[in-house]
Design a protein around this motif. Structure first.
Motif, PDB file in Angstrom:
ATOM      1  N   THR A   1     -10.907  24.620  -4.121  1.00  0.00           N
ATOM      2  CA  THR A   1     -10.558  23.836  -5.002  1.00  0.00           C
ATOM      3  C   THR A   1     -11.000  24.634  -6.361  1.00  0.00           C
ATOM      4  O   THR A   1     -11.814  25.554  -6.487  1.00  0.00           O
ATOM      5  N   ILE A   2     -10.820  24.009  -7.479  1.00  0.00           N
ATOM      6  CA  ILE A   2     -11.202  24.486  -8.823  1.00  0.00           C
ATOM      7  C   ILE A   2     -12.619  24.239  -8.977  1.00  0.00           C
ATOM      8  O   ILE A   2     -13.561  25.102  -9.652  1.00  0.00           O
ATOM      9  N   ILE A   3     -13.348  23.100  -8.318  1.00  0.00           N
ATOM     10  CA  ILE A   3     -14.639  23.115  -8.457  1.00  0.00           C
ATOM     11  C   ILE A   3     -15.535  24.365  -7.716  1.00  0.00           C
ATOM     12  O   ILE A   3     -16.439  24.729  -8.204  1.00  0.00           O
TER      13      ILE A   3
ATOM     14  N   MET B   1     -12.007  33.495  -7.897  1.00  0.00           N
ATOM     15  CA  MET B   1     -10.709  33.075  -7.195  1.00  0.00           C
ATOM     16  C   MET B   1     -10.597  34.006  -6.253  1.00  0.00           C
ATOM     17  O   MET B   1      -9.893  33.302  -5.021  1.00  0.00           O
ATOM     18  N   ALA B   2     -10.346  35.226  -6.408  1.00  0.00           N
ATOM     19  CA  ALA B   2      -9.861  36.114  -5.775  1.00  0.00           C
ATOM     20  C   ALA B   2     -10.947  36.064  -4.108  1.00  0.00           C
ATOM     21  O   ALA B   2     -10.276  36.063  -3.327  1.00  0.00           O
TER      22      ALA B   2
ATOM     23  N   VAL C   1      -5.593  29.662  -4.964  1.00  0.00           N
ATOM     24  CA  VAL C   1      -4.118  29.880  -5.586  1.00  0.00           C
ATOM     25  C   VAL C   1      -3.895  28.684  -6.517  1.00  0.00           C
ATOM     26  O   VAL C   1      -4.245  27.420  -6.158  1.00  0.00           O
ATOM     27  N   TYR C   2      -3.586  29.032  -7.758  1.00  0.00           N
ATOM     28  CA  TYR C   2      -3.294  28.018  -8.858  1.00  0.00           C
ATOM     29  C   TYR C   2      -1.959  27.489  -8.749  1.00  0.00           C
ATOM     30  O   TYR C   2      -0.907  28.129  -8.653  1.00  0.00           O
TER      31      TYR C   2
ATOM     32  N   ALA D   1       1.751  21.396 -10.459  1.00  0.00           N
ATOM     33  CA  ALA D   1       0.677  20.363 -10.627  1.00  0.00           C
ATOM     34  C   ALA D   1       0.074  20.375 -11.853  1.00  0.00           C
ATOM     35  O   ALA D   1      -0.222  19.431 -12.567  1.00  0.00           O
ATOM     36  N   ALA D   2      -0.451  21.599 -12.339  1.00  0.00           N
ATOM     37  CA  ALA D   2      -1.161  21.508 -13.505  1.00  0.00           C
ATOM     38  C   ALA D   2      -0.292  21.170 -14.891  1.00  0.00           C
ATOM     39  O   ALA D   2      -1.040  20.501 -15.609  1.00  0.00           O
ATOM     40  N   ASN D   3       0.669  21.539 -14.636  1.00  0.00           N
ATOM     41  CA  ASN D   3       1.590  21.155 -15.885  1.00  0.00           C
ATOM     42  C   ASN D   3       1.780  19.518 -16.047  1.00  0.00           C
ATOM     43  O   ASN D   3       2.174  18.912 -17.185  1.00  0.00           O
ATOM     44  N   LEU D   4       1.790  18.840 -14.707  1.00  0.00           N
ATOM     45  CA  LEU D   4       1.837  17.420 -14.837  1.00  0.00           C
ATOM     46  C   LEU D   4       0.572  16.757 -15.460  1.00  0.00           C
ATOM     47  O   LEU D   4       0.363  15.716 -15.890  1.00  0.00           O
ATOM     48  N   ARG D   5      -0.523  17.645 -15.404  1.00  0.00           N
ATOM     49  CA  ARG D   5      -1.793  17.139 -15.925  1.00  0.00           C
ATOM     50  C   ARG D   5      -1.920  17.804 -17.424  1.00  0.00           C
ATOM     51  O   ARG D   5      -3.124  17.054 -17.836  1.00  0.00           O
TER      52      ARG D   5
END
Length: 332
Positions: A6-8, A43-44, A49-50, A54-58
């Motif tokens: 996750t992003i966390i 991230m690597a 994976v971004y 989904a991010a656009n919805l937020r």
């Protein structure tokens, strides 16, 4: 199957905040190159994976700062929140504001809702009684400041406030210079850190002069200040000066003394704390410790945005200067 990172997870590995990772993913120019490189390496390494769809919805929540205040009925906190919101708006950030009315359960609820709606950071003037809300903030890995009062260790959330001890010292020294012989401190609930801080300069100054303190504790406000005027007259007639926990208490004390026909500035000298706008407008004008709360709000906006945009976590504790504004209520 292993849980997808996750992003966390990325934020934890990179040693930055969740909001900083979000800014990197959005290709924001606000994040310095070194930090962007750290995030991309994390991230690597994790195989993150971004999910841009989904991010656009937020995206409507991008740049949203949560502000949680314990008592917006008090003009001191209202002025702080207004100044903070205006400073954040000038930098392109929207603010969501909540008043908890000193209710820790409500505080937990509103902070949880703000986290669910994707706030980038939180600025909290906290209610006493429960640390649950800060547990949720830690799990979300969102930058958070404690301001004006402290309820958790600074290792969990940096703390910033005006220099309350110096304020009460300046006020007490002023009253002594005006010839006061018996100075009381009125207002503030016992056992609370903010009461102890606002009393500390008063206590130290009286101790240095070999004088005995007197504290009339109570929930600070106009009603308590008005009642305190009666108690002082009946139970402590030798008191000739008062330092109040805040201006609302002092304004109530002015009312109570007026009802008794007591001469303010002569029979009883009064100093408030915070220097809200009403202090200069009442009669007699109220002396007060000025905390420059508008300037404090602007500084807290700068502090949280520096943390958010450049990953510069503020020091554990920040103390801002105060001054004493003498007016007719404490001058002979």
């Amino acid at each position: 199957m292993d849980k997808r990172p996750t992003i966390i997870d990325v934020a934890t590995l990179a040693g930055v905040s969740k909001s900083t990772v979000s800014l990197v993913l959005q290709q924001s120019p606000l994040v310095k190159q070194e930090t962007r490189d750290d995030v991309r390496r994390a991230m690597a390494q994790l195989g993150y994976v971004y999910n841009r769809a989904a991010a656009n919805l937020r995206s409507s929540n991008a740049g949203l700062i949560g502000v949680v205040i314990n008592d917006l009925r008090n003009p001191f906190f209202t002025e702080f929140a207004t100044s903070l919101q205006m400073a954040l708006s000038a930098r392109g950030y929207a603010t969501v504001l909540a008043n908890t009315d000193e209710d820790p359960a409500l505080q937990t609820q509103v902070i949880g809702a703000m986290l669910e709606h994707g706030v980038s950071a939180l600025i909290v003037s906290p209610a006493y009684g429960d640390e649950t809300a800060f547990d949720a903030i830690a799990r979300a890995n969102v930058p958070a400041l404690q301001v004006l009062r402290q309820v958790v260790p600074t290792s969990r959330a940096p703390f910033a406030a005006p220099d309350y001890p110096t304020g009460s010292r300046l006020a007490t020294e002023h009253l002594l210079a005006q010839g006061a012989q018996h100075i009381a401190f009125v207002g503030g609930l016992e056992g609370r850190a903010v009461t102890q801080l606002r009393m500390s300069g008063y206590l130290a100054t009286l101790a240095a002069h070999g004088m005995t303190p007197l504290h009339l504790p109570g929930r600070p406000g106009r009603a308590f200040g008005r009642e305190a005027a009666r108690r002082l007259a009946e139970q402590h007639p030798s008191v000739d000066a008062v330092l109040c926990f805040n201006d609302l208490t002092a304004l109530g004390l002015l009312t109570g003394c007026t009802e008794q026909g007591r001469a303010i500035g002569q029979s009883l000298k009064i100093v408030g704390f915070d220097d809200i706008e009403d202090c200069a407008q009442v009669y007699p004008a109220l002396s007060s410790v000025r905390c420059d709360i508008a300037g404090f709000g602007q500084r807290m906006a700068e502090t949280v945005l520096e943390w958010l945009e450049n990953d510069h976590r503020p020091p554990p504790e920040t103390v801002t200067p105060v001054t004493l504004i003498p007016r007719a209520s404490s001058l002979s």
